[in-house]
Scaffold this active site. Structure first.
Site, PDB file in Angstrom:
ATOM      1  N   ASP A   1      15.868  53.407  17.770  1.00  0.00           N
ATOM      2  CA  ASP A   1      16.065  53.087  16.352  1.00  0.00           C
ATOM      3  C   ASP A   1      15.998  54.303  15.424  1.00  0.00           C
ATOM      4  OD1 ASP A   1      16.540  50.931  14.442  1.00  0.00           O
ATOM      5  OD2 ASP A   1      14.502  51.246  13.718  1.00  0.00           O
TER       6      ASP A   1
ATOM      7  N   ASN B   1      17.604  36.847  13.266  1.00  0.00           N
ATOM      8  CA  ASN B   1      16.896  38.135  13.244  1.00  0.00           C
ATOM      9  C   ASN B   1      15.555  38.054  13.973  1.00  0.00           C
ATOM     10  OD1 ASN B   1      16.657  40.912  12.486  1.00  0.00           O
ATOM     11  ND2 ASN B   1      15.267  40.326  10.813  1.00  0.00           N
ATOM     12  N   SER B   2      15.424  37.098  14.906  1.00  0.00           N
ATOM     13  CA  SER B   2      14.192  37.047  15.694  1.00  0.00           C
ATOM     14  C   SER B   2      14.112  38.300  16.562  1.00  0.00           C
ATOM     15  CB  SER B   2      14.153  35.786  16.556  1.00  0.00           C
ATOM     16  OG  SER B   2      15.316  35.693  17.354  1.00  0.00           O
ATOM     17  N   ARG B   3      12.893  38.739  16.854  1.00  0.00           N
ATOM     18  CA  ARG B   3      12.728  40.044  17.499  1.00  0.00           C
ATOM     19  C   ARG B   3      11.615  40.038  18.535  1.00  0.00           C
ATOM     20  NH1 ARG B   3      15.525  44.778  14.955  1.00  0.00           N
ATOM     21  NH2 ARG B   3      16.843  43.812  13.397  1.00  0.00           N
TER      22      ARG B   3
ATOM     23  N   HIS C   1      18.548  57.061  11.289  1.00  0.00           N
ATOM     24  CA  HIS C   1      18.538  55.712  11.889  1.00  0.00           C
ATOM     25  C   HIS C   1      19.369  55.766  13.169  1.00  0.00           C
ATOM     26  CE1 HIS C   1      19.331  51.107  11.148  1.00  0.00           C
ATOM     27  NE2 HIS C   1      18.300  51.307  11.941  1.00  0.00           N
TER      28      HIS C   1
ATOM     29  N   TYR D   1       6.842  40.749   7.406  1.00  0.00           N
ATOM     30  CA  TYR D   1       7.901  40.835   8.398  1.00  0.00           C
ATOM     31  C   TYR D   1       8.380  42.260   8.659  1.00  0.00           C
ATOM     32  CZ  TYR D   1      11.568  39.425  11.493  1.00  0.00           C
ATOM     33  OH  TYR D   1      12.312  39.263  12.628  1.00  0.00           O
ATOM     34  N   GLY D   2       8.398  42.645   9.916  1.00  0.00           N
ATOM     35  CA  GLY D   2       9.098  43.819  10.437  1.00  0.00           C
ATOM     36  C   GLY D   2       9.135  45.033   9.528  1.00  0.00           C
TER      37      GLY D   2
ATOM     38  N   ARG E   1      30.106  47.955  12.626  1.00  0.00           N
ATOM     39  CA  ARG E   1      30.577  46.668  13.143  1.00  0.00           C
ATOM     40  C   ARG E   1      31.797  46.288  12.309  1.00  0.00           C
ATOM     41  NH1 ARG E   1      28.130  41.867  15.500  1.00  0.00           N
ATOM     42  NH2 ARG E   1      26.180  42.999  15.834  1.00  0.00           N
TER      43      ARG E   1
ATOM     44  N   LYS F   1      10.477  51.953   9.011  1.00  0.00           N
ATOM     45  CA  LYS F   1      11.504  52.272   8.022  1.00  0.00           C
ATOM     46  C   LYS F   1      10.906  53.054   6.839  1.00  0.00           C
ATOM     47  CE  LYS F   1      14.341  50.048  10.573  1.00  0.00           C
ATOM     48  NZ  LYS F   1      15.494  50.647  11.235  1.00  0.00           N
TER      49      LYS F   1
ATOM     50  N   ARG G   1      14.288  42.317   6.558  1.00  0.00           N
ATOM     51  CA  ARG G   1      14.059  43.297   5.506  1.00  0.00           C
ATOM     52  C   ARG G   1      14.591  42.762   4.183  1.00  0.00           C
ATOM     53  NH1 ARG G   1      17.129  46.972   5.542  1.00  0.00           N
ATOM     54  NH2 ARG G   1      18.263  46.585   7.478  1.00  0.00           N
TER      55      ARG G   1
ATOM     56  N   SER H   1      21.879  48.394  11.029  1.00  0.00           N
ATOM     57  CA  SER H   1      20.954  47.408  11.579  1.00  0.00           C
ATOM     58  C   SER H   1      21.704  46.288  12.317  1.00  0.00           C
ATOM     59  CB  SER H   1      20.129  46.809  10.446  1.00  0.00           C
ATOM     60  OG  SER H   1      19.415  47.834   9.804  1.00  0.00           O
ATOM     61  N   ALA H   2      21.182  45.955  13.491  1.00  0.00           N
ATOM     62  CA  ALA H   2      21.763  44.905  14.346  1.00  0.00           C
ATOM     63  C   ALA H   2      23.225  45.187  14.703  1.00  0.00           C
ATOM     64  CB  ALA H   2      21.600  43.521  13.705  1.00  0.00           C
ATOM     65  N   CYS H   3      23.542  46.459  14.933  1.00  0.00           N
ATOM     66  CA  CYS H   3      24.898  46.828  15.345  1.00  0.00           C
ATOM     67  C   CYS H   3      24.933  47.542  16.692  1.00  0.00           C
ATOM     68  CB  CYS H   3      25.565  47.672  14.262  1.00  0.00           C
ATOM     69  SG  CYS H   3      25.955  46.695  12.796  1.00  0.00           S
TER      70      CYS H   3
END
Ligand code: GTP
Ligand code: SPV
Ligand code: MN
Length: 590
Positions: free
Chosen positions: A284, A374-376, A235, A206-207, A407, A215, A78, A257-259
């Site tokens: 999510d 951040n690969s998904r 979220h 991307y995403g 985090r 989002k 993002r 994000s990513a936590c």
């Protein structure tokens, strides 16, 4: 341009036809393709994506229906600096959002979009966010020139005819326009027009920048709609805890994000918790609204998971490993010689060789990571062996607890419970968390991320806190509010083993909701009493270690309050006084 792919049902909705015509006239694509969501259409789009090099077919024996996509290396997450909330006044967007007046942004973007799809296909992607028939469900239509987006939207949303059926002749749908342009950060904008229920995204593929249901609609526009319509777009993951006696308790959790949302939502309890089962509703996003019975109900507006690959393995998240074995589009993971995929943390031993996410040869000696951090994976939720049976319930599931988390290597304990709703709102509003690879920019810096919504709130953050406070009046059976931190460190190592052992924290939370676990009062909130927190079956984790994980260090908390003040100063003009009072109460308790 044909409506043939709609099948027998001819589209009569004038608002849509007119908007698609106008957009096609602006972007000038070679052809227009109306997606209907059918299986044949999916196969045709996959074929086209493989033929044009957008997707790489993976080993179909090992990974049936799975493909790999490599994004432009300048476009891997993002892009927060490129994300705008274009309300009529700057004040409505508030100090935490980038802002431009709608007129200026429309004019800038119209110029960029003019002729942008020449020689390309314009896909019309109709989609439904939320279970069919749900009073909370919303329709979006994404116009995109990316076959990767069209295919990913098919996984992430309920795409195709179901959306037309929900919409009928109504004009109440989100208009989303996406064009990749030349995928150049200089020409990258993700622009939201809440008053018009519209999004325009250019220059990325991307995403979260381009899957506009996620989002953009479900959170940024959603939060704006939720404020006006009396609900919450958050979220948050949604999970169901089933006890051995069959008692079912639903919990939502907001982590940045990513936590850890996906991992928590798919938790498989450790052997000690035999008979307990965790069911996934969502990983999510949660849309939540008070129900007629006075409880707060949540739906997952999505139909798929766009999960972080690195760190996902058979031990940390066995359900995810099962989910991504089929029908998955991987983005920016490494490719193995046999057509399988790999990422850091998938196996303890790295493969002897691979093609990295950039398409370069990779060996364990390479300095670069094989998969982008951040690969998904994008997988349908139907693949989830622990998919909650109520996931398609139009009413959603009743929420007993709301968990906030971040985090944090220091300062915040493993778990505590807020004293009440207003205090809980303060706890969520002051979340601090280290930045991750899910967004561009520096990784590992602590920042305030209120309710994990800093990048996703579509209006003034101060007004958002006020909306949260006001929701209390419409809920008779208030969810209990908690805060967790799986990431506290001691001598550089995580203090808490995390993942499946998070069940122990979850069990205490569920027990608190049902009034059967005791707790001690601390300055921050309620914490587990000596015998209410189950450590059996984890010999390496002593009660002393738990005490360390739960430590409240007064010096750290003084610094924490100063950092919270920075956020409050920024939001001052719209900050509800309750937040200031809660801060004062915390200071006096410390
Ligand atoms: P978004 O999709 O970006 O919103 O992220 P998310 O909140 O769903 O995060 P996710 O569950 O994908 O986790 C992100 C990273 O944190 C992964 O690399 C996980 O392996 C790691 N992680 C998740 N849960 C835990 C945990 O309990 N402990 C530790 N140490 N790491 C965890
Ligand atoms: C996040 O960043 O919170 C995500 C991934 O869930 S993305 O869809 O790219 O925003
Ligand atoms: Mn997310």
């Amino acid at each position: 341009m044909g409506n043939e792919s709609l099948g027998s049902r001819q589209l009569t909705n004038k608002g849509i036809l007119q908007w698609v015509d106008e957009t096609a006239a602006l972007c000038r694509p070679e052809k227009v393709f109306w997606c209907n969501g059918s299986e044949e259409e999916k196969q045709a789009l996959l074929k086209e994506a493989v033929a044009t090099g957008v997707l790489i077919e993976l080993n179909q024996k090992k990974l049936p229906g799975c493909y790999l996509h490599r994004s432009n290396p300048n476009d891997v997450a993002r892009a927060e600096p490129c994300t705008f909330i274009c309300t009529p006044t700057r004040d409505e967007a508030g100090p935490t959002n980038n802002w431009l007046p709608p007129r200026e942004m429309y004019s800038k973007l119209r110029k960029l979009c003019a002729g942008a799809m020449q020689g390309r296909t314009l896909y019309v992607v109709p989609y439904l966010m939320g279970p069919p028939g749900s009073p909370l469900a919303k329709v979006g239509i994404e116009i995109t020139d990316s076959v990767y987006v069209a295919l990913s939207m098919r996984t992430m949303t309920r795409m195709g005819r179901v959306a037309w059926e929900h919409l009928g002749d109504s004009d109440d749908f989100n208009r989303g326009l996406h064009t990749m342009l030349d995928v150049n950060p200089e020409r990258r904008y993700i622009a939201h027009f809440p008053q018009d229920n519209a999004v325009i995204s250019v220059g990325s593929n991307y995403g979260g920048n381009v899957l506009l249901g996620k989002k953009c609609l479900a959170l940024r526009i959603g939060s704006y709609l939720g404020r006006n319509e009396g609900w919450l777009a958050e979220h948050m993951l949604i999970l169901g805890v089933e006890s051995p006696s069959g008692e079912k308790t639903y919990v939502t959790a907001a982590f940045p994000s990513a936590c850890g949302k996906t991992n928590f939502a798919m938790l498989v309890p450790p052997p000690r918790f035999e008979g307990w089962k965790i069911w996934t509703v969502g990983d999510d996003i949660a849309w939540m609204k008070p129900g007629a019975d006075g409880r707060l109900y949540a739906i997952n507006p999505e139909a798929g998971y766009f999960g972080v690959a690195p760190g996902t393995n058979a031990k940390s998240n066995p359900n995810a490993m099962e989910i991504l074995r089929r029908d998955t589009i991987f983005t920016n993971v490494a490719l193995l010689p046999d057509g399988d995929v790999w990422w850091e943390g998938k196996t303890t031993e790295p493969p002897a060789e691979a093609i990295d996410w950039r398409g370069q040869r990779w060996t364990p000696d390479s300095k670069e990571k094989a998969a982008h951090p951040n690969s998904r994976f994008a997988s349908p939720m139907a693949n989830n062996p622990a998919l909650d049976p109520a996931v398609n319930d139009p009413q959603g599931v009743p929420v007993s607890a709301i968990i906030f988390g971040g985090r944090r290597a220091t300062t915040t304990p493993l778990v505590y419970q807020a004293f009440n709703w207003i205090h809980g709102v303060y706890v969520g509003a002051t979340i601090g968390s280290e930045t991750t690879a899910a967004a561009g920019g520096t990784v590992g810096q602590v920042r305030r991320d209120p309710m994990a919504m800093l990048p996703f709130c579509g209006y003034n953050m101060g007004d958002y806190f006020r909306h949260w406070l006001s929701m209390r009046k419409f809920i008779q059976h208030v969810p209990r509010i908690f805060h967790v931190n799986w990431f506290r460190k001691d001598a550089g190592e995580f203090l808490w083993p995390g993942f499946r052992d998070n069940m122990r924290v979850l069990k205490w939370i569920v027990d608190r909701c049902h009034g059967r676990a005791n707790a001690n009062e601390t300055p921050l909130g309620w914490v587990p009493g000596p015998n209410s927190f189950d450590l059996e079956g984890m010999p390496a984790f002593t009660p002393e270690r738990l005490a360390k994980a739960q430590t409240i260090d007064l010096d750290e908390w003084r610094r924490e309050l100063l950092s919270q003040d920075e956020l409050f100063m920024k939001l001052y003009a719209h900050l509800p006084k309750e937040m200031v009072f809660q801060r004062e109460l915390l200071v006096s308790r410390l």
